[in-house]
Design an enzyme around this catalytic site. Structure first.
Site, PDB file in Angstrom:
ATOM      1  N   ARG A 165       0.820  -1.217   0.000  1.00 40.44           N
ATOM      2  CA  ARG A 165       0.000   0.000   0.000  1.00 40.44           C
ATOM      3  C   ARG A 165       0.857   1.271   0.000  1.00 40.44           C
ATOM      4  O   ARG A 165       0.578   2.195  -0.779  1.00 40.44           O
ATOM      5  CB  ARG A 165      -0.963  -0.027   1.195  1.00 40.44           C
ATOM      6  CG  ARG A 165      -2.087  -1.045   1.030  1.00 40.44           C
ATOM      7  CD  ARG A 165      -2.937  -1.135   2.283  1.00 40.44           C
ATOM      8  NE  ARG A 165      -2.169  -1.613   3.430  1.00 40.44           N
ATOM      9  CZ  ARG A 165      -2.604  -1.599   4.676  1.00 40.44           C
ATOM     10  NH1 ARG A 165      -3.807  -1.103   4.956  1.00 40.44           N
ATOM     11  NH2 ARG A 165      -1.858  -2.070   5.651  1.00 40.44           N
TER      12      ARG A 165
ATOM     13  N   ASN B 182      -6.448  -2.953   1.502  1.00 42.42           N
ATOM     14  CA  ASN B 182      -6.205  -4.388   1.682  1.00 42.42           C
ATOM     15  C   ASN B 182      -7.532  -5.125   1.767  1.00 42.42           C
ATOM     16  O   ASN B 182      -8.419  -4.719   2.513  1.00 42.42           O
ATOM     17  CB  ASN B 182      -5.444  -4.650   2.991  1.00 42.42           C
ATOM     18  CG  ASN B 182      -3.951  -4.697   2.783  1.00 42.42           C
ATOM     19  OD1 ASN B 182      -3.468  -4.727   1.662  1.00 42.42           O
ATOM     20  ND2 ASN B 182      -3.214  -4.700   3.879  1.00 42.42           N
TER      21      ASN B 182
END
Length: 744
Positions: free
Chosen positions: A19, A37
């Site tokens: 990320r 996620n």
């Protein structure tokens, strides 16, 4: 040109800084959107003029990631201005958390930066390094689902965690001396040693010759300097067993010859133990009385700090558990079990969720699949069913196959005792939870009395699953290749189709249809497992000759003992039959007086290899016969030749001993290769697969490969899984999947 869309990335995208990586790419390319996620995949909504460049960057991923697929679809979802990391959600579990990796160079620099925020902090890490598998409870991989949840971030760490320009941006293991796990030094009674710096004091204790139990990433080690090696061996009762060492990087070339490939592996993010050749085969005998030594470099902040204070250039660093037993992770358990072995304990208060031993490599081949490598994820199509492979008895692990991927656990140990069986069960539960696996089939070793077999039967019975027994050596070949081949499986023990102990098997065909077409001559094992512990029994089982009885008589065997041994073999009482390559090597070591009693797994064969390293092989005649459609190599003939050479030598002539050892290995390997070559010629097959623990022996492996190549064959060896039994659970899954495919 596309300028907006939804991007779904699947693979190993948890715990690798995915990320923050996506965020940084978005900012650099002027992309607006979000990243989130979802279980073991990442969902990205993106909009921008450079969408295609952004997609290409995301498809590559950060260094620790492994991308399986990138799916791009159109989206009508409103995309905000700017780019944001959203709170994780739940979703599919197609990926896997990556293994623990060594501390990176930037974090090492941070530790030794004067007046820096991380100066002297032992648990320093960032998005690119540190523990992963050992601390994870659940997926998605966020701090609150790891053992780091017990350590709330201080304001400064929280600021770095939120800072897109920092490499600790969304690093779930971020911590400092203010808010992170703490380290403590105590004596073996549990009394805390008060002082300013536990690591500096530990170094002083080690330099003074004391033995320390140290809690690391995946469990406890016992550490001491070289001068204390004999004392540590005495305390552990492992007088002959070699130790692994952790060595200062600038010192390793002084004690070993290290190739650039070996150095690359030593310095990789895995930082495994690498078995290398000593510069002087007789040096450092207290650590290893072999011609090789297992070395690793410091791989945590704790290790680097310890070596910065230590006067000695190396430390013995051995697992604190008994061989074959699970790593000790809990502090109270360590205090109870190790208080007689260790003088002091250097511990930390970060919980180890999933224990993990050090990985071991030799010549680029994996001996122990663990820290830095496992959990290991392999793409392979075994159908739609979810399969559990519970492994063998020795050097076991577990493998779960689901949706095109096989996930193999770290090394578990020898599942012949209840604690290790419990660890195997715990490992299966943990992997099953992380993968969201629902089993359809359970594959296990053919041996009916293995504890792992019992475990498989219990799971199958409790949940109504299909049970697939897989012969041990066929699992070895299945782990190596699924194509048409002649397969060589050479090891110490494996339950055969006929109920005898196999260990040098040549198969022909394609998984799951592997026909046994050749093997080593069956030999008697007088006393069964006693012949494994005392290889002179195996020697007489192979060569039941009065001259061998006389030789044993000169070595202290009583007339009564010799009489019992002779009658045992003659009458077949308490005698097992085996085609084991390992037992033949054990017998050769016993014949030459190199090892008369096995005190650790593989000792006679390993000592034979070390003796052979100093010798020059000569070519001996090989004898082959055929029985029940199988070609057989005579091990008795080889032993007779070795015995004749020994009798002709002057007593105590070690040069001759070394030459006989080298010749025995060489000709045994030649014979095994010829069995496979003959089978390949008969079947019209070029590919010959090689597996089994004996293949770790450099001379044997290279001789087999050279013989095959000289005959225009292709020798295939699996470098992704252990050659020993650490590949068996994976092979069981492969075999079971292919068997189900064949039935359908």
């Amino acid at each position: 040109m596309q300028k907006t869309g939804k991007i779904t990335v699947r693979g190993i995208v948890q715990g690798v800084g995915f990320r923050p990586f996506v965020y940084a790419q978005a900012c650099a390319l002027g992309i607006a959107g979000t990243v989130k996620n979802l279980g073991s995949e990442v969902e990205i909504f993106a909009r921008g003029e450079q969408f295609e460049l952004f997609l290409a960057a995301v498809s590559r991923g950060p260094p620790l990631s492994r991308i399986d697929s990138v799916e791009v679809t159109t989206s009508l979802q409103e995309i905000p201005e700017g780019f944001f990391i959203l709170q994780s959600g739940t979703g599919s579990m197609t990926g896997m958390i990556p293994p623990d990796v060594a501390i990176c160079g930037e974090c090492i620099t941070d530790i030794f930066q004067k007046n820096g925020r991380y100066e002297n902090y032992w648990a320093t890490s960032c998005v690119n390094c540190g523990p992963r598998y050992s601390i994870i409870n659940e997926i998605p991989y966020d701090r609150e689902r790891t053992s780091m949840a017990e350590f709330p971030l201080c304001p400064v760490c929280h600021k770095e965690y939120q800072d897109p320009g920092c490499r600790r941006h969304h690093a779930q293991t971020i911590a400092c001396s203010t808010c992170g796990p703490e380290i403590e030094l105590s004596d073996n009674l549990g009394n805390k040693i008060e002082g300013l710096d536990p690591i500096r004091e530990s170094a002083e204790l080690l330099d003074a010759g004391r033995i320390l139990a140290m809690r690391g990433i995946g469990g406890f080690h016992l550490a001491c300097i070289e001068e204390s090696a004999d004392e540590l061996k005495r305390r552990l009762g492992r007088i002959e067993q070699p130790f692994a060492i952790m060595v200062r990087p600038d010192y390793i070339d002084r004690l070993a010859t290290v190739s650039w490939e070996e150095r690359e592996r030593l310095e990789s993010p895995v930082h495994p133990i690498v078995v290398v050749k000593k510069r002087d085969p007789t040096a450092h005998a207290a650590i290893s009385n072999l011609h090789t030594i297992g070395c690793m470099l410091p791989y945590t902040g704790l290790h680097h700090l310890l070596f910065s204070y230590l006067k000695h250039p190396l430390l013995i660093m051995t697992s604190a558990n008994m061989p074959g037993y699970p790593m000790i992770t809990d502090i109270d358990q360590a205090m109870a079990k190790l208080n007689r072995d260790a003088d002091f304990f250097l511990t930390h208060n970060r919980k180890i969720v999933n224990r993990c031993d050090d990985s071991v490599l030799r010549d680029g081949y994996i001996i122990r699949l663990s820290r830095g490598i496992a959990p290991k994820r392999t793409a392979i199509d075994l159908g739609k069913h979810c399969i559990l492979g519970v492994g063998p008895e020795l050097n076991a692990n577990a493998t779960i196959y689901k949706n095109g991927f096989a996930i193999t656990s770290p090394h578990v140990g020898n599942v012949r005792n209840p604690p290790t069986l419990e660890y195997l069960q715990e490992t299966v539960r943990n992997l099953q939870r992380l993968l969201g696996a629902k089993f359809d089939m359970v594959a296990h070793d053919l041996h009916p009395r293995f504890l792992s077999t019992r475990f498989a039967r219990e799971i199958a019975s409790d949940h109504g699953l299909e049970l697939i027994p897989v012969q041990h050596h066929r699992a070895h070949i299945a782990a190596t290749t699924t194509g048409s081949c002649v397969g060589i499986a050479i090891d110490g023990v494996g339950y055969g189709d006929d109920g005898t102990i196999w260990g040098c098997e040549i198969f022909s065909g394609q998984v799951p249809d592997l026909r046994r077409v050749a093997h080593l001559e069956p030999s008697a094992m007088p006393g069964g497992d006693l012949a494994t512990r005392f290889p002179e029994r195996m020697l007489y089982g192979i060569l039941p000759d009065n001259r061998i009885l006389s030789l044993l008589g000169t070595r202290g065997w009583s007339d009564v003992e010799l009489g019992v041994l002779q009658k045992q073999v003659l009458r077949g009482f308490n005698v097992m039959s085996t085609t084991s390559t390992g037992r033949v090597l054990d017998a050769a070591a016993a014949l030459l007086g190199i090892c008369r009693e096995r005190t650790y797994d593989g000792e006679p064969a390993m000592k034979l290899e070390s003796a052979a390293a100093g010798g020059h092989p000569e070519r001996w005649d090989l004898q082959f016969t055929t029985l029940n459609g199988c070609e057989i190599l005579s091990s008795r003939s080889l032993m007779q030749t070795a015995f004749a050479r020994l009798q002709a030598a002057r007593e105590g002539d070690m040069r001759v001993i070394h030459n006989i050892a080298a010749s025995f290995q060489y000709n045994l390997a030649r014979g095994i290769a010829q069995l496979a070559i003959h089978a390949a010629d008969r079947e019209g097959i070029k590919k010959i697969a090689l597996s089994g623990g004996v293949a770790y022996n450099h001379a044997i492996r290279e001789t087999i490969c050279q013989e095959i190549t000289a005959h225009s064959g292709e020798c295939v060896i699996n470098a992704d899984y252990p050659l020993g039994d650490g590949c068996v659970s994976f092979g069981q899954c492969v075999y079971a999947g292919k068997l189900r495919e064949q039935r359908n």
